[in-house]
Write an enzyme that holds these catalytic residues in place. Structure first.
Site, PDB file in Angstrom:
ATOM      1  N   LYS A  55       0.839  -1.200   0.000  1.00  0.00           N
ATOM      2  CA  LYS A  55       0.000   0.000   0.000  1.00  0.00           C
ATOM      3  C   LYS A  55       0.873   1.249   0.000  1.00  0.00           C
ATOM      4  CE  LYS A  55      -3.671  -2.654   2.079  1.00  0.00           C
ATOM      5  NZ  LYS A  55      -4.362  -3.131   3.284  1.00  0.00           N
ATOM      6  N   GLN A  99      -5.028  -2.051   9.396  1.00  0.00           N
ATOM      7  CA  GLN A  99      -4.752  -3.354   8.793  1.00  0.00           C
ATOM      8  C   GLN A  99      -5.268  -4.471   9.692  1.00  0.00           C
ATOM      9  OE1 GLN A  99      -3.266  -3.876   5.645  1.00  0.00           O
ATOM     10  NE2 GLN A  99      -3.949  -5.977   6.050  1.00  0.00           N
ATOM     11  N   ASP A 122     -11.601   1.534   3.509  1.00  0.00           N
ATOM     12  CA  ASP A 122     -11.771   0.086   3.346  1.00  0.00           C
ATOM     13  C   ASP A 122     -13.229  -0.289   3.102  1.00  0.00           C
ATOM     14  OD1 ASP A 122      -9.598  -1.611   3.277  1.00  0.00           O
ATOM     15  OD2 ASP A 122      -9.327  -1.673   5.443  1.00  0.00           O
TER      16      ASP A 122
END
Ligand code: NDP
Length: 285
Positions: A55, A99, A122
């Site tokens: 990322k 994460q 997300d």
């Protein structure tokens, strides 16, 4: 070996990233700054570290500012919540990504709910999930979004098709099924209690597999001419190499279109994350 078209997520994601880079390059002049993605990584999980590095690299390529907070495995839920509160309040931060998975003792649902839904790139926040299911404006989760992009790129029409999704997770299976349904496919969702899975998957004109078991979908489980999207990321127990949930060599000859692992859905997830970050930035301008 004869096989169907190999649908490269690598190629499509590169194309998306180039377009995003051009778009972002115009932002400093127009808006005074570039989008900013904050990533929080808790603990030392090796797969998570790889994903976070991917990322970071992708942000750099596209010109998105990235700040990654690497927190020790001993980080408490309270500490994490106060970190998120600070990022929520920071007008210079457009996207926040925590994460997953989080270390034991931290309630993932609590953490996800704490993220400002407008910064939830997300698409995991309950309000974004509800938005998807109620057809309201929302941020769509990156992997399902990437899967639909791939199907569009391959020119697959979904209307009226029999689509089968294997796996019913909140982050992949369920949202993917909803997106396929919204495109007027007739959708069946399978899971670990599905009886005679092969009989169901063989009927699929579009088959999406997200279960997390190396090469679980064998050649005899796929119908002639099916479009096959393999979401799985697994280590081959023997070679240690990355492999999907689909036995590529056995299934590719029957499929009309198939995604490889690696180089299929994985890079699309990251490209869609960048896109969600740019969209979050633009919503504020
Ligand atoms: P989860 O473990 O959350 O869910 C797995 C799903 O598969 C469950 O619904 C489970 O059923 C079902 N399942 C498990 N075993 C079987 C079986 N034998 N037959 C039928 N169904 C089964 O996984 P995720 O959805 O998070 O991830 C799935 C895979 O996709 C993993 O390999 C993961 O690494 C990968 N992934 C890849 C991404 C990418 O960007 N490429 C992003 C996210 C995930 P039940 O509900 O009954 O337990």
């Amino acid at each position: 070996m004869e096989h169907g078209m190999i649908l490269s997520g690598k190629a499509l994601s590169d194309k998306m990233k180039l377009a995003l880079r051009e778009q972002v390059a115009a932002f400093p002049e127009r808006y005074g700054r570039v989008p900013h993605l904050a990533v929080i990584l808790v603990g030392e999980d090796p797969a998570s570290q790889t994903y976070v590095r991917g990322k970071e690299k992708a942000c750099e390529l596209v010109g998105i500012r990235n700040t990654t907070f690497r927190l020790g495995a001993e980080t408490t839920q309270e500490e994490l919540l106060s970190r998120i509160a600070a990022l929520n309040a920071d007008p210079q931060v457009d996207g926040i990504l925590v994460q997953l998975p989080l270390p034991e003792g931290i309630d993932e649902a609590r953490i996800i709910e704490a993220i400002d839904r407008d910064k939830d790139v997300d698409g995991f926040h309950p309000l974004n999930v509800a938005g998807l299911w109620m057809k309201r404006p929302c941020t769509v989760a990156c992997t399902p979004k990437g899967i639909l992009r791939l199907l569009d790129e391959a020119g697959v029409t979904l209307q009226g098709k029999r689509a089968v999704v294997v796996g019913r997770s909140q982050i992949v299976g369920l949202p993917t099924a909803k997106l396929l349904l919204d495109r007027n496919a007739t959708v069946t969702i399978c899971h670990s209690r599905t009886r005679d899975l092969g009989a169901v998957t063989r009927e699929a004109e579009v088959l999406v597999v997200a279960i997390g078991r190396p090469r679980f979908i064998t050649g005899d489980m796929v119908g002639e001419g099916a479009v096959v999207i393999d979401v799985g990321v697994n280590r081959d127990p023997v070679s240690g190499k990355l492999c999907g949930d689909v036995d590529f060599d056995a299934v590719a000859p029957k499929a009309s279109v198939i995604t490889p692992v690696p180089g299929g859905v994985g890079p699309m997830t990251i490209a869609c994350l960048l896109e969600n970050t740019v969209e979050a930035f633009l919503r504020k301008q």
